[in-house]
Design an enzyme around this catalytic site. Structure first.
Site, short mmCIF file in Angstrom:
data_model
loop_
_atom_site.label_atom_id
_atom_site.label_comp_id
_atom_site.label_asym_id
_atom_site.label_seq_id
_atom_site.Cartn_x
_atom_site.Cartn_y
_atom_site.Cartn_z
CB CYS A 141 -3.10 43.06 3.00
SG CYS A 141 -3.03 41.46 2.19
CG HIS A 142 -1.82 42.38 -1.82
ND1 HIS A 142 -2.08 41.39 -0.89
CD2 HIS A 142 -1.03 41.82 -2.75
CE1 HIS A 142 -1.47 40.28 -1.25
NE2 HIS A 142 -0.83 40.51 -2.38
#
Length: 180
Positions: free
Chosen positions: A106-107
């Protein structure tokens, strides 16, 4: 094998912590929750508060040398906090310096950008990080999972929660190469 899961005290995406944790634990390996502060980590289910999880150690009282691999769960707030903490960035970078496998979802690649370890690597992430990764010298691809075996150390990346089955499979495969 001991696997470090590095998170900030608040803001980790719960499923991106718990599903890889379960996958690692199911193989008989030992996951350890490492944070920038002792106590507990507060997870989130997107924007809603989730569960808390006990911290096993901090970036101050543990060493990357104690672990065989690193998992960086995502969420927006988690890697944003980690990338502003020099101790967390150094902890993550040490895995690359030691040629140990890292998995980020994800991030989480924000922390890797700050650690200056994405240049000339191919990886994926949550789509909003595309420009950040390209500006840091990475080659970004829109795939459920990407394994980059460029030196130093293998890097497994994934876009987000929908890709967890692919992420976990690739992560365990790469971690297994170390254990073999």
């Amino acid at each position: 094998m001991r696997i470090a899961f590095l998170t900030a005290p608040e803001g980790v995406e719960q499923v991106e912590l718990t599903e890889p944790w379960r996958a690692v634990a199911a193989t008989g390996e030992t996951p350890q929750l490492i944070s920038t502060s002792a106590g507990e980590v507060r997870a989130f289910n997107h924007l809603d508060r989730g569960d808390t999880f006990p911290v096993d150690g901090t970036v101050v009282d543990t060493s990357p040398e104690e672990f065989d691999a690193l998992v960086l769960p995502g969420g927006v707030a988690n890697p944003d906090a980690l990338r502003t903490d020099p101790r967390a960035v150094a902890f993550a970078r040490a895995f690359f310096d030691a040629d140990k496998p890292v998995a980020a979802i994800c991030h989480a690649p924000w922390t890797l950008i700050e650690a200056d370890v994405v240049r000339d690597r191919t990886l994926t992430s949550w789509p909003s990080l595309t420009t950040d990764l390209i500006n840091a010298g990475a080659h970004w691809v829109d795939e459920p999972v990407q394994v980059c075996r460029a030196e130093p150390g293998p890097l497994v990346t994934s876009r987000g929660p929908d890709d967890l089955p692919y992420f976990n499979e690739a992560m365990l495969r790469e971690f297994g190469r170390v254990a073999a």
